[in-house]
Design a protein around this motif. Structure first.
Motif, mmCIF file in Angstrom:
data_model
loop_
_atom_site.group_PDB
_atom_site.id
_atom_site.type_symbol
_atom_site.label_atom_id
_atom_site.label_comp_id
_atom_site.label_asym_id
_atom_site.label_seq_id
_atom_site.Cartn_x
_atom_site.Cartn_y
_atom_site.Cartn_z
ATOM 1 N N ILE A 79 9.430 -69.216 8.619
ATOM 2 C CA ILE A 79 11.051 -68.897 8.974
ATOM 3 C C ILE A 79 12.135 -69.088 7.827
ATOM 4 N N GLY A 80 11.495 -70.158 6.877
ATOM 5 C CA GLY A 80 12.594 -70.276 6.003
ATOM 6 C C GLY A 80 13.480 -69.414 5.184
ATOM 7 N N TRP A 81 12.737 -68.203 5.088
ATOM 8 C CA TRP A 81 13.073 -66.789 4.221
ATOM 9 C C TRP A 81 14.135 -66.142 5.254
ATOM 10 N N ILE A 82 14.124 -66.274 6.469
ATOM 11 C CA ILE A 82 14.951 -65.453 7.471
ATOM 12 C C ILE A 82 16.494 -65.258 7.012
ATOM 13 N N PRO A 83 17.057 -66.428 6.865
ATOM 14 C CA PRO A 83 18.670 -66.308 6.743
ATOM 15 C C PRO A 83 18.931 -65.786 5.502
ATOM 16 N N TYR A 84 18.135 -65.867 4.491
ATOM 17 C CA TYR A 84 18.348 -65.046 3.350
ATOM 18 C C TYR A 84 18.236 -63.505 3.581
ATOM 19 N N ILE A 85 17.146 -63.328 4.228
ATOM 20 C CA ILE A 85 16.775 -61.589 4.477
ATOM 21 C C ILE A 85 18.060 -61.128 5.183
ATOM 22 N N LEU A 86 18.449 -61.894 6.479
ATOM 23 C CA LEU A 86 19.540 -61.354 7.107
ATOM 24 C C LEU A 86 20.869 -61.338 6.331
ATOM 25 N N GLU A 87 21.013 -62.185 5.653
ATOM 26 C CA GLU A 87 22.219 -62.192 4.728
ATOM 27 C C GLU A 87 22.098 -60.883 3.656
ATOM 28 N N ARG A 88 21.176 -60.669 3.079
ATOM 29 C CA ARG A 88 20.956 -59.849 2.189
ATOM 30 C C ARG A 88 21.008 -58.382 2.881
ATOM 31 N N THR A 89 20.228 -58.223 3.785
ATOM 32 C CA THR A 89 20.265 -56.875 4.695
ATOM 33 C C THR A 89 21.741 -56.592 5.093
ATOM 34 N N ASP A 90 22.406 -57.357 5.680
ATOM 35 C CA ASP A 90 23.750 -57.188 6.034
ATOM 36 C C ASP A 90 24.549 -56.771 4.874
ATOM 37 N N PHE A 91 24.412 -57.436 3.642
ATOM 38 C CA PHE A 91 25.167 -57.084 2.532
ATOM 39 C C PHE A 91 24.963 -55.529 2.046
ATOM 40 N N VAL A 92 23.555 -55.318 1.931
ATOM 41 C CA VAL A 92 23.168 -53.924 1.581
ATOM 42 C C VAL A 92 23.869 -53.021 2.662
ATOM 43 N N TRP A 93 23.773 -53.173 3.994
ATOM 44 C CA TRP A 93 24.209 -52.412 5.061
ATOM 45 C C TRP A 93 25.600 -51.955 4.820
ATOM 46 N N GLU A 94 26.413 -53.136 4.550
ATOM 47 C CA GLU A 94 27.954 -52.999 4.396
ATOM 48 C C GLU A 94 28.137 -52.223 3.374
ATOM 49 N N ARG A 95 27.537 -52.221 2.105
ATOM 50 C CA ARG A 95 27.713 -51.325 1.121
ATOM 51 C C ARG A 95 27.397 -49.917 0.809
ATOM 52 N N HIS A 96 26.247 -49.934 1.623
ATOM 53 C CA HIS A 96 25.518 -48.338 1.529
ATOM 54 C C HIS A 96 25.280 -47.754 2.795
ATOM 55 N N ARG A 97 25.724 -47.966 3.673
ATOM 56 C CA ARG A 97 25.485 -47.383 5.075
ATOM 57 C C ARG A 97 26.485 -46.197 5.109
ATOM 58 N N HIS A 98 27.248 -45.848 4.226
ATOM 59 C CA HIS A 98 28.160 -44.530 4.325
ATOM 60 C C HIS A 98 27.534 -43.359 3.725
ATOM 61 N N TYR A 99 26.537 -43.366 3.201
ATOM 62 C CA TYR A 99 25.977 -42.461 2.407
ATOM 63 C C TYR A 99 24.411 -42.378 2.442
ATOM 64 N N GLN A 100 23.729 -43.243 3.304
ATOM 65 C CA GLN A 100 22.523 -43.103 3.496
ATOM 66 C C GLN A 100 22.342 -42.995 5.058
ATOM 67 N N GLU A 101 21.037 -42.504 5.361
ATOM 68 C CA GLU A 101 20.684 -42.181 6.768
ATOM 69 C C GLU A 101 20.360 -43.549 7.516
ATOM 70 N N ILE A 102 21.205 -44.525 7.669
ATOM 71 C CA ILE A 102 20.786 -45.730 8.346
ATOM 72 C C ILE A 102 21.915 -46.044 9.520
ATOM 73 N N ASP A 103 21.753 -46.714 10.256
ATOM 74 C CA ASP A 103 22.655 -46.962 11.374
ATOM 75 C C ASP A 103 23.970 -47.288 10.827
ATOM 76 N N PHE A 104 24.911 -46.598 11.155
ATOM 77 C CA PHE A 104 26.288 -47.015 10.559
ATOM 78 C C PHE A 104 26.876 -48.053 11.362
ATOM 79 N N ASP A 105 26.625 -48.321 12.642
ATOM 80 C CA ASP A 105 27.150 -49.212 13.537
ATOM 81 C C ASP A 105 26.712 -50.660 13.763
ATOM 82 N N THR A 106 25.444 -50.771 13.707
ATOM 83 C CA THR A 106 24.674 -52.000 14.015
ATOM 84 C C THR A 106 24.063 -52.551 12.869
#
Length: 390
Positions: free
Chosen positions: A281-308
């Motif tokens: 489980i030690g890796w989970i906090p970083y992965i959650l931080e990183r995926t949120d970071f990517v989501w914030e920056r790239h959700r506007h133009y990719q086919e990924i959930d815009f809201d969640t």
């Protein structure tokens, strides 16, 4: 507060070694000669399945042996302690270790049934899948249904057949399906493909958890065949020692988690639950931080959930498991205290048996009593719908 006597351990990741008669006792007579059976080869016990030999690797069953005696070589049944393949002996070993209940993954079929996925004769393979499930639920778990958690594998080559096996085994009491941590290395469509919808629907319908065990998709980081010979289609020995694979086990499940978070599957199937077996489980906090970071920056133009946010999806759909993870426990609130569970991994080389309870007490020494109870027992019972006996 350290682990107390009243804290019971429910392990969400243990393993069993199938005894030699599992398939011979269950396959129709016309299939038995080609079904899995144990043969003698060079003084070792080897599985033979449809003309192919599969050695029982030594690291699968090292409980009770000092590390100096571990190895990758094939072993005989008498080289293992009986708890590896005898459920009554396993209960005694659990008592020695201070473990109340255990979920046991297969060995010969591969953690997610990959041996049968790769088989040529799919009629025989389907019978073998069903035979393993019948063995585990009706023989192994029947030894003590309050202490062994029912699990199933599915015929991964056909999503409709897989869905049918989910429903069949759920009716038998199965709580979870061991599924490939990534289907792609097995030559199957990815999690992003609607190919898997019948399987997802069946899991939602029955409330069946999907256990993604490291390596169940057939890819072992640092140890899968690589290099120019492999590219040319020739068999090549891995460049790295197996220690590289052991040290990087959790990277498989990092990839699987990120893949699912951006797949759209969780939005289409909001009841799905995934257990990340032998991932730490030690890796989970970083992965959650990183995926949120990517989501914030790239959700506007990719086919990924815009809201969640991915981190919100994680805490609704995923459960982290650890054997020995000081860093992860220290950062447990960034993972989610309601989403962390303990695993023992008996009889494999990561297990602390017969000192699992002692080691858990050391890792959880600064964890409050109510959180210890969740990590050791109640989170697993909640995820698996496996209540304590009254």
């Amino acid at each position: 507060m350290p682990l107390q006597d009243h804290h019971k351990i429910v392990s969400v990741d243990d393993h069993l070694i199938e005894h030699p008669r599992v398939w011979q006792d269950r396959l129709p007579e016309t299939f038995r000669d080609r079904g899995p059976r144990i043969v003698e080869a060079n003084g070792n016990h080897v599985w033979n399945y449809d003309g192919t030999a599969f050695p029982t690797v030594g690291l699968n069953a090292v409980a009770g042996k000092p590390p100096e005696e571990w190895g990758m070589d094939p072993v005989r049944y008498e080289d293992m302690i009986p708890g590896c393949y005898d459920p009554s002996a396993r209960l005694k070993d659990m008592d020695v270790d201070g473990v109340e209940a255990a979920l046991c993954f297969p060995s010969f079929p591969g953690f997610g049934g990959g041996v049968f996925q790769r088989a040529q004769d799919k009629d025989l393979a389907l019978l073998c899948v069903r035979a393993w499930n019948d063995f585990y639920i009706d023989e192994w778990c029947a030894t003590d249904r309050s202490r062994f958690v029912p699990l199933s594998i599915v015929p991964t080559w056909d999503p409709q057949l897989a869905a049918a096996e989910v429903r069949r085994t759920a009716a038998m009491g199965s709580r979870t399906i061991s599924f490939p941590d990534s289907p792609v290395p097995l030559g199957l469509p990815s999690f992003h493909n609607s190919h898997w919808d019948p399987f997802w629907h069946a899991c939602e319908e029955t409330g069946t958890v999907i256990s993604l065990h490291f390596g169940s998709g057939g890819f072992v980081p640092g140890f899968s065949f690589s290099g120019t010979k492999a590219i040319a289609g020739e068999m090549a020995l891995p460049d790295a020692p197996f220690a590289v694979a052991i040290a990087t086990f959790s990277t498989n499940l990092m990839w699987s988690t990120i893949d699912l978070l951006f797949s759209g599957v969780l939005q289409k199937h909001p009841k799905l639950q995934f257990s990340l077996a032998e991932g730490g489980i030690g890796w989970i906090p970083y992965i959650l931080e990183r995926t949120d970071f990517v989501w914030e920056r790239h959700r506007h133009y990719q086919e990924i959930d815009f809201d969640t946010r991915p981190s919100d999806l994680f805490r609704e759909h995923f459960w982290g498991c650890f054997i020995d993870d000081d860093f992860g426990v220290e950062n447990r609130h960034k993972v989610g205290i309601d989403r962390i569970m303990l695993e023992i991994d008996y009889p494999h080389s990561d297990s602390n048996w017969p000192n699992s309870r002692k080691r858990a007490a050391e890792v959880l020494v600064h964890v409050p009593d109510d959180e210890c109870e969740k990590i050791c027992e109640t989170n697993a019972r909640t995820m698996l719908n496996f209540p304590a006996p009254v």
